[in-house]
Design a protein around this motif. Sequence first.
Motif, mmCIF file in Angstrom:
data_model
loop_
_atom_site.group_PDB
_atom_site.id
_atom_site.type_symbol
_atom_site.label_atom_id
_atom_site.label_comp_id
_atom_site.label_asym_id
_atom_site.label_seq_id
_atom_site.Cartn_x
_atom_site.Cartn_y
_atom_site.Cartn_z
ATOM 1 N N THR A 41 0.938 -1.057 0.087
ATOM 2 C CA THR A 41 -0.036 -0.039 0.062
ATOM 3 C C THR A 41 0.829 1.262 -0.130
ATOM 4 O OG1 THR A 41 -1.740 -1.147 1.238
ATOM 5 C CG2 THR A 41 -1.920 1.117 1.105
ATOM 6 N N TRP A 42 0.601 2.143 -0.897
ATOM 7 C CA TRP A 42 1.278 3.401 -1.144
ATOM 8 C C TRP A 42 0.287 4.575 -0.514
ATOM 9 C CZ3 TRP A 42 4.459 4.178 -5.828
ATOM 10 C CH2 TRP A 42 5.434 3.416 -6.006
ATOM 11 N N THR A 43 0.702 5.267 0.268
ATOM 12 C CA THR A 43 -0.035 6.372 0.746
ATOM 13 C C THR A 43 0.777 7.926 0.507
ATOM 14 O OG1 THR A 43 1.032 6.178 3.017
ATOM 15 C CG2 THR A 43 -1.222 5.258 2.781
ATOM 16 N N ASP A 44 0.074 9.019 0.229
ATOM 17 C CA ASP A 44 0.723 10.171 -0.199
ATOM 18 C C ASP A 44 0.734 11.078 1.085
ATOM 19 O OD1 ASP A 44 -2.090 10.369 -0.493
ATOM 20 O OD2 ASP A 44 -1.893 11.945 -1.846
ATOM 21 N N ASP A 45 1.695 11.941 1.006
ATOM 22 C CA ASP A 45 1.870 12.868 1.922
ATOM 23 C C ASP A 45 1.329 14.351 1.311
ATOM 24 O OD1 ASP A 45 4.210 13.917 0.818
ATOM 25 O OD2 ASP A 45 5.402 13.060 2.053
ATOM 26 N N PRO A 46 1.279 15.271 2.116
ATOM 27 C CA PRO A 46 0.757 16.790 1.533
ATOM 28 C C PRO A 46 1.805 17.196 0.637
ATOM 29 C CG PRO A 46 0.643 16.611 3.953
ATOM 30 C CD PRO A 46 1.604 15.328 3.660
ATOM 31 N N GLU A 47 3.049 16.612 0.449
ATOM 32 C CA GLU A 47 4.037 17.232 -0.492
ATOM 33 C C GLU A 47 4.185 16.424 -1.923
ATOM 34 O OE1 GLU A 47 5.396 16.829 2.926
ATOM 35 O OE2 GLU A 47 4.877 18.724 2.915
ATOM 36 N N GLY A 48 3.022 15.262 -1.801
ATOM 37 C CA GLY A 48 3.091 14.577 -3.178
ATOM 38 C C GLY A 48 4.039 13.333 -3.245
ATOM 39 N N ILE A 49 4.789 12.654 -2.120
ATOM 40 C CA ILE A 49 5.520 11.789 -1.810
ATOM 41 C C ILE A 49 4.723 10.614 -1.418
ATOM 42 C CG2 ILE A 49 7.658 10.914 -0.762
ATOM 43 C CD1 ILE A 49 8.248 13.422 -2.674
ATOM 44 N N TRP A 50 4.897 9.545 -2.017
ATOM 45 C CA TRP A 50 3.890 8.390 -1.915
ATOM 46 C C TRP A 50 5.101 7.399 -1.056
ATOM 47 C CZ3 TRP A 50 -1.165 7.343 -3.248
ATOM 48 C CH2 TRP A 50 -1.630 8.312 -3.867
ATOM 49 N N HIS A 51 4.639 6.916 0.086
ATOM 50 C CA HIS A 51 5.411 6.139 1.153
ATOM 51 C C HIS A 51 4.887 4.849 1.019
ATOM 52 C CE1 HIS A 51 7.662 9.638 2.799
ATOM 53 N NE2 HIS A 51 6.217 10.244 2.549
ATOM 54 N N THR A 52 5.851 3.788 0.860
ATOM 55 C CA THR A 52 5.238 2.504 0.579
ATOM 56 C C THR A 52 5.240 1.497 1.899
ATOM 57 O OG1 THR A 52 7.391 1.555 0.221
ATOM 58 C CG2 THR A 52 6.504 2.494 -1.609
ATOM 59 N N ASP A 53 4.612 0.434 1.939
ATOM 60 C CA ASP A 53 4.658 -0.570 2.881
ATOM 61 C C ASP A 53 5.971 -1.106 3.097
ATOM 62 O OD1 ASP A 53 1.874 -0.242 3.878
ATOM 63 O OD2 ASP A 53 1.227 -1.952 2.888
ATOM 64 N N CYS A 54 6.685 -1.201 2.002
ATOM 65 C CA CYS A 54 8.025 -1.765 2.082
ATOM 66 C C CYS A 54 9.109 -0.714 2.403
ATOM 67 C CB CYS A 54 8.426 -2.529 0.746
ATOM 68 S SG CYS A 54 8.560 -1.513 -0.530
ATOM 69 N N GLY A 55 8.770 0.508 2.951
ATOM 70 C CA GLY A 55 9.614 1.304 3.535
ATOM 71 C C GLY A 55 10.600 2.214 2.460
ATOM 72 N N GLU A 56 9.789 2.492 1.359
ATOM 73 C CA GLU A 56 10.591 3.367 0.250
ATOM 74 C C GLU A 56 9.571 4.466 0.143
ATOM 75 O OE1 GLU A 56 13.570 2.643 -0.911
ATOM 76 O OE2 GLU A 56 13.750 0.702 -0.285
ATOM 77 N N ALA A 57 10.146 5.291 -0.817
ATOM 78 C CA ALA A 57 9.355 6.617 -1.071
ATOM 79 C C ALA A 57 9.689 6.752 -2.617
ATOM 80 C CB ALA A 57 9.899 8.023 -0.298
ATOM 81 N N PHE A 58 8.362 7.419 -3.263
ATOM 82 C CA PHE A 58 8.352 7.886 -4.599
ATOM 83 C C PHE A 58 7.556 8.931 -4.843
ATOM 84 C CE2 PHE A 58 6.729 6.822 -8.841
ATOM 85 C CZ PHE A 58 7.895 6.199 -9.579
ATOM 86 N N GLU A 59 8.167 9.698 -5.785
ATOM 87 C CA GLU A 59 7.460 10.915 -6.151
ATOM 88 C C GLU A 59 6.806 10.983 -7.635
ATOM 89 O OE1 GLU A 59 8.448 15.666 -6.649
ATOM 90 O OE2 GLU A 59 10.036 14.222 -6.360
ATOM 91 N N VAL A 60 5.500 11.258 -7.778
ATOM 92 C CA VAL A 60 4.531 11.195 -8.747
ATOM 93 C C VAL A 60 4.329 12.663 -8.796
ATOM 94 C CG1 VAL A 60 2.428 10.542 -9.708
ATOM 95 C CG2 VAL A 60 3.639 8.842 -8.272
ATOM 96 N N HIS A 61 4.546 13.083 -9.893
ATOM 97 C CA HIS A 61 4.537 14.729 -10.367
ATOM 98 C C HIS A 61 3.177 15.022 -10.639
ATOM 99 C CE1 HIS A 61 8.823 15.476 -10.158
ATOM 100 N NE2 HIS A 61 8.793 14.491 -10.747
#
Length: 85
Positions: A41-61
């Motif tokens: 599961t990926w959840t986004d923060d207010p800055e648009g960064i998606w944080h993953t259940d597996c401990g990583e982060a990914f930016e979607v523009h």
Amino acid sequence: MSAIDEAKSYLGQLAPRISAKDRRVARVIRGLLADREATCTWTDDPEGIWHTDCGEAFEVHAGSPGQNGLRYCCFCGRKLAEGST
């Protein structure tokens, strides 16, 4: 022991001796070998960064990962599920 169990065991034995990049590759392979119904599961923060259940982060523009064609986590290989913050 099944072939999948053997592969998981082998990857587990290698983990302490391989580089960070190779550990990421091993994590993706383990994810692909895992239960087909497992999700990351990926959840986004207010800055648009998606944080993953597996401990990583990914930016979607623009949009969400699903709106950009992502169906699987690029870090662990499990099916991608979008969560809400």
